[in-house]
Structure formats: structure tokens, C-alpha cells
Scaffold this active site. Structure first.
Site, PDB file in Angstrom:
ATOM      1  N   HIS A  74       0.850  -1.200   0.000  1.00 45.44           N
ATOM      2  CA  HIS A  74       0.000   0.000   0.000  1.00 45.44           C
ATOM      3  C   HIS A  74       0.878   1.239   0.000  1.00 45.44           C
ATOM      4  CE1 HIS A  74      -4.109  -1.620   0.687  1.00 45.44           C
ATOM      5  NE2 HIS A  74      -3.356  -2.692   0.791  1.00 45.44           N
ATOM      6  N   TYR A 203      -8.775   5.022   7.983  1.00 47.64           N
ATOM      7  CA  TYR A 203      -8.924   5.267   9.427  1.00 47.64           C
ATOM      8  C   TYR A 203      -9.951   6.386   9.556  1.00 47.64           C
ATOM      9  CZ  TYR A 203      -4.542   2.768  10.352  1.00 47.64           C
ATOM     10  OH  TYR A 203      -3.567   1.819  10.450  1.00 47.64           O
TER      11      TYR A 203
END
Ligand code: APR
Ligand code: PHB
Length: 392
Positions: A74, A203
Site C-alpha cells: 500500500h 482510518y
């Protein structure tokens, strides 16, 4: 029964398993004692975020065949605040570093296999009960296995036995300070058979609480939500979990795909550490010496970082009869541990609901979030801590 080896390792988690591989490469004999069965250790579901340093080490150890195939790189992360999403790109902010998603139990499976392939002895279902003689040159670990009492005499003991292990209990109390925060919330984590709904982790702060979207593969998603400390999984039927995740992670033009949930568990959140990790011939590493809340994804990476120092220190002692790296072991590890503690604590306070929506504390939280999109310096701070600092 009596046995002997050079380094007696308690615990076959990421710390103990990487230590054994690094020592074996240098021709230093060791034995790993593990409380649980192989099957139990290999199926324990935990986080799955590997820093570049951790991936590099697993490669260096020649145990990365599956990680290289199945690990998912990522290059950025989405941070969301009440539905407003901002991407932090790692590559441009950290000089090309990234993170890899690969479940911790997969790491453990690969490391166990690599240990066994190289003839390293792992005694499963061996319960270490106490350690004697850490102030002498030949300490012993006393353990039970198959109903029998055993003594393993060694040159050094490595306490890689996690937060509940016996290693830390054998450090004299006057040699360290202890620091601890118990957070007033927990994470409910799920694994579900559904393709990830996002190309990067998300998040999210939401006025209903934190949520995290992660993944394990192209067909398995890993998601978490903030719950009360006394909550139980029985309060969370699948539909309620998906509904809550969808609200908390929500953003305009985006929708969350749901699917069958096959794992559900609640984990408390804690910051914990001691500021000395050694005494005489006993050295602690990993969760035995420190716990971080999972919001920064640092647990496994810190354990592996400790081991790099410990393996170099032991190698220097055996090769050159030089104990300087053993002497400085705790101090060498602590710089990274403090950094990870700070970052994990920062991320925890930034994304969890603690104060009433619209309160002073909550508006400061919002301002901190806004600052990430306003300032390249702040985005860089987050990116370099998230991928892990190379230098410490
Ligand atoms: N005797 C033998 N083995 C023991 C004993 C004992 N008395 N006590 C604990 N153990 C074993 C546990 O069963 C466990 O398998 O020590 C191992 C410790 O492994 P981990 O808890 O995985 O700790 P560590 O190797 O430091 O890895 C840290 O694990 O907890 C996660 O999030 C954390 O990712 C981080 C990583
Ligand atoms: C996970 O994939 O399990 C994960 C990812 C990032 C975190 C914590 C857990 O911060």
C-alpha cells in the site's frame, strides 16, 4: 530432564521466531519454548500491517516466498473525519517507502516453517515456569512439557513471551520504570468474506466512534469499530456491525460492501512499556516489554525491530567476545519504542471518540485532522511514522 543450548528463547511469536532464524544464520544454537500448540499459534488472529523494515528482514531471512506473492503493498492511506476523507501518499512523502498488508498469523506460519526447515528446535506446549541464575554465566529456564519437568541451561535467556509471559516478571523491579495507559474503549474486529471496498486502508473518526477498513486479500476484508470496554460480541449481530461501519466510514460517492463475517472479537486498547529490557543474562523483546494500541499498526514491527538489535548484540558477543551491544541493547531499542508509543498514542487520540461532539477537545481533534491536509510537513510526519523510520 536436563538440556542445554546457547540462547534459550521463550515464546514462538514473531519476536522469538525471527531471533532464532537470525542466530541460526550465524551458527549460534538456540531452542524455542512455546506454551501453546503449533496449531493455536498459527491461527491466532491479530493485526497485519508490516513496515518496510519488517518485510526487508523477512526477505533477508529467506522466509518471504508467500509474503512476496500474497502480501499487498500500500502506497497511501485514507484518513477520514466525519465523512471528509484525505489521502496521505507514502511514496512521495517518504522517498518511496510503503507498507505491506499480510496477516500476522501468516507471518508466524512462514517463520515457523523456516525455523523447522533449518533444524531449529521449537518445543510446542512447553510451559516455562521460572528462570534461575540470570546473574550468572549459565542461567536456566525451568519448564514443563508432556507432564514432565525440564531444565534448559543456556548462556542467555531471551524473553520473547509476550505481555503475559514470565520474562518480565524476572526483571528486578528496581531496574525499570513502568508506563501504562488503559484506554476507555476497545476494538471490535471482524474478518469477512467480501472484497475490500477501498484500494487503501481507511482510518475514520466519526461522532459515533472510530472505524478502520483494512483487508487480508482480494476476497477477505478486515474491519474494526470502537466499542465500550465492557461490550461483548453478543451485542453485535452482523447487520448491526455492517450498519455501523457503513455510517462511520461513509463518504460521498462511496459505499461499503458487506459479506459473511467469519471472525469476531473484542480487544482492549493499552499503551504499556518498561524503560529497561535487560538484566544480567536475561533480555526481553517485543510484547514482553511493550504494548502499543493497534491504531498505528506497530506491534509486530516493534517486536522485529528489537530482535534486530538483540541478534546483532548476541552475534557480536559470540564472534568477538564484545559485550558493548549487549550493554546498550535497551537504550538502542528504546528510541524506536518511544517513537512508536508516541505515534500510536497520537493516532489513537486523533481518531477515537472521547469527548462530546462539538466540545473543545473534539474541535482540537478536528483541527489536528484539518492540519494534515493543510500542511505537507504534518502529512510527512504521519507518513514517515506510519511506514516506520529507517534510521532508528
Ligand atoms: N512459556 C512458553 N511460552 C510462552 C509463555 C511461557 N511461560 N508465556 C507466553 N508464551 C508464548 C505465547 O504463547 C506466545 O506465543 O510467547 C509467545 C509470545 O508471542 P507474541 O504474543 O506474539 O509476542 P511477540 O513475539 O512479542 O510479538 C508481538 O504480537 O501480540 C502481538 O500485536 C502484537 O504484533 C505484536 C506481536
Ligand atoms: C489490520 O489489518 O489488522 C490492521 C491494520 C492497521 C492497523 C491495525 C490493524 O492500524
Amino acid at each position: 530432564m536436563k538440556h542445554s543450548t546457547k540462547v534459550g528463547i521463550i515464546g514462538a511469536g514473531p519476536a522469538g521466531l525471527t531471533l532464532a532464524l537470525l542466530l541460526q544464520r550465524k551458527g549460534i544454537d538456540c531452542i524455542i519454548l512455546e506454551n501453546r500448540s503449533r496449531q493455536y499459534v498459527e491461527s491466532r488472529v491479530r493485526a497485519g500491517l508490516l513496515e518496510q523494515n519488517t518485510v526487508d528482514l523477512i526477505r533477508e531471512l529467506g522466509a518471504s516466498e508467500r509474503l512476496d506473492k500474497e502480501g499487498l503493498e500500500h502506497h497511501g492511506v485514507y484518513l477520514s473525519f466525519n465523512g471528509v476523507r484525505h489521502r496521505v501518499p507514502f511514496k512521495e512523502l517518504t522517498g518511496g517507502r510503503c507498507i505491506t498488508i499480510y496477516g500476522q498469523q501468516e507471518v508466524v506460519k512462514d517463520l515457523i516453517q523456516a525455523n523447522l526447515d533449518r533444524g531449529i528446535e521449537i518445543v510446542f506446549e512447553a510451559h516455562a515456569k521460572h528462570i534461575e541464575g540470570i546473574e550468572t554465566e549459565s542461567p536456566s529456564i525451568f519448564y514443563q512439557h508432556n507432564g514432565e519437568e525440564h531444565e534448559l541451561t543456556c548462556d542467555f535467556v531471551a524473553g520473547c513471551d509476550g505481555y503475559h509471559g514470565i520474562g518480565r516478571q524476572h526483571l528486578p523491579k528496581e531496574t525499570y520504570n513502568e508506563f501504562r495507559i488503559e484506554y476507555p474503549f476497545s476494538w471490535l474486529g471482524i474478518l469477512a468474506n467480501v472484497a475490500p471496498s477501498s484500494d487503501e486502508l481507511i482510518y475514520a473518526y466519526h461522532e459515533r466512534g472510530f472505524a478502520l477498513h483494512s483487508l487480508r486479500s482480494e476476497t477477505v476484508s478486515r474491519l474494526y469499530i470502537q466499542v465500550e470496554n465492557d461490550d461483548t460480541v453478543d451485542n453485535w449481530p452482523d447487520e448491526k456491525i455492517w450498519e455501523e461501519l457503513s455510517i462511520r466510514l461513509g463518504a460521498e460517492g462511496w459505499s461499503l460492501q458487506s459479506g459473511p463475517i467469519f471472525e469476531k472479537s473484542i480487544t482492549p486498547m493499552r499503551s504499556f512499556m518498561i524503560d529497561n529490557m535487560q538484566y544480567g543474562r536475561l533480555f526481553l523483546a517485543g510484547d514482553a516489554a511493550h504494548i502499543v494500541p493497534p491504531t498505528g499498526g506497530k506491534g509486530l514491527n516493534l517486536a522485529v525491530a528489537d530482535i534486530r538489535f538483540l541478534a546483532s548484540a548476541l552475534t557480536n558477543w559470540y564472534d568477538n567476545q564484545d559485550d558493548s551491544l549487549l550493554q546498550s541493547y535497551s537504550q538502542d531499542c528504546l528510541r524506536r519504542i518511544w517513537r512508536a508509543q508516541d505515534f500510536s498514542n497520537f493516532m489513537t487520540y486523533l481518531f477515537h471518540k472521547q469527548a462530546a461532539h462539538g466540545s473543545f477537545e473534539n474541535l482540537l481533534q478536528k483541527s489536528k485532522f484539518d492540519y494534515i491536509s493543510l500542511s505537507k510537513a504534518q502529512a510527512t510526519t504521519i507518513a514517515e511514522n506510519y511506514v516506520g523510520l529507517k534510521e532508528i
